[in-house]
Design an enzyme around this catalytic site. Structure first.
Site, mmCIF file in Angstrom:
data_model
loop_
_atom_site.group_PDB
_atom_site.id
_atom_site.type_symbol
_atom_site.label_atom_id
_atom_site.label_comp_id
_atom_site.label_asym_id
_atom_site.label_seq_id
_atom_site.Cartn_x
_atom_site.Cartn_y
_atom_site.Cartn_z
ATOM 1 N N GLY A 175 6.114 0.423 -14.888
ATOM 2 C CA GLY A 175 5.950 -0.640 -13.907
ATOM 3 C C GLY A 175 5.872 -0.066 -12.504
ATOM 4 C CB CYS A 230 13.189 3.252 -10.033
ATOM 5 S SG CYS A 230 12.121 2.667 -8.719
ATOM 6 C CG LEU A 231 7.410 5.393 -11.535
ATOM 7 C CD1 LEU A 231 5.995 4.848 -11.470
ATOM 8 C CD2 LEU A 231 7.451 6.718 -12.278
HETATM 9 NI NI NI Z 1 11.224 0.749 -9.505
#
Ligand code: NI
Length: 169
Positions: free
Chosen positions: A46, A91-92
């Site tokens: 995402g 999270c990226l």
């Molecule tokens: Ni994120």
């Protein structure tokens, strides 16, 4: 298509509250394509526009193993939420950090697709978690914010150390 730079926590730009998209045009669709390419390349499941420093309410996701089920939500809005679920999230923008976060277990979200068509989606499990995580980004929030102050400090130190090591290599 182009790979976009992903902002890294604790970059202050991740705190920007994104504005609604009023016109979905070719430039919007180009951005969506670039966001998908960036997310797949990372790789991640995402990505919110906030993370690529575009402060518009757009998120892209793909939870499939084959990476062939792209899902784009523009101006997403959670219209119903129920239950409580704890999931380990990453999270990226916060590489190599995984922490348990509590979120609604089931949600109903209303959004526009990349053609500007409104749709409603019922989600639970990882999809529900992912949508809530990405909408948080649009509101200037990062999952680390849910952790205790001590844990947040540890996350910042770990990331600083990793970046220093990366700079030496
Ligand atoms: Ni994120």
């Amino acid at each position: 298509m182009a790979l976009l730079e992903i902002l890294q926590y604790p970059d202050k730009r991740l705190r920007t509250v994104a504005e609604a998209v009023d016109v979905i045009d070719d430039a919007t669709r180009q951005l969506v394509d670039d966001m998908f390419e960036t997310m797949y390349a990372a790789p991640g499941i995402g990505l919110a526009a906030t993370q690529v420093n575009v402060h518009r309410r757009i998120i892209v996701m793909d939870l499939s193993a084959e990476k062939n089920q792209p899902l784009c939500l523009i101006n997403p809005e959670i219209i119903k939420a129920e239950g409580v679920e704890q999931t380990e999230e990453g999270c990226l923008s916060v590489p190599d950090i995984f922490e348990t976060v509590e979120r609604a277990e089931r949600i109903v979200v209303k959004a526009l697709d990349a053609q500007g068509k409104e749709f409603t989606l019922e989600a639970d499990g990882l999809l529900a978690v992912c949508i809530q995580h990405e909408i948080d980004h649009l509101d200037g929030n990062v999952f680390v914010d849910y952790l205790s102050p001590l844990k947040q400090m540890r996350v910042k130190k770990k990331l600083q150390k990793a970046r220093r090591q990366a700079a030496i290599l």
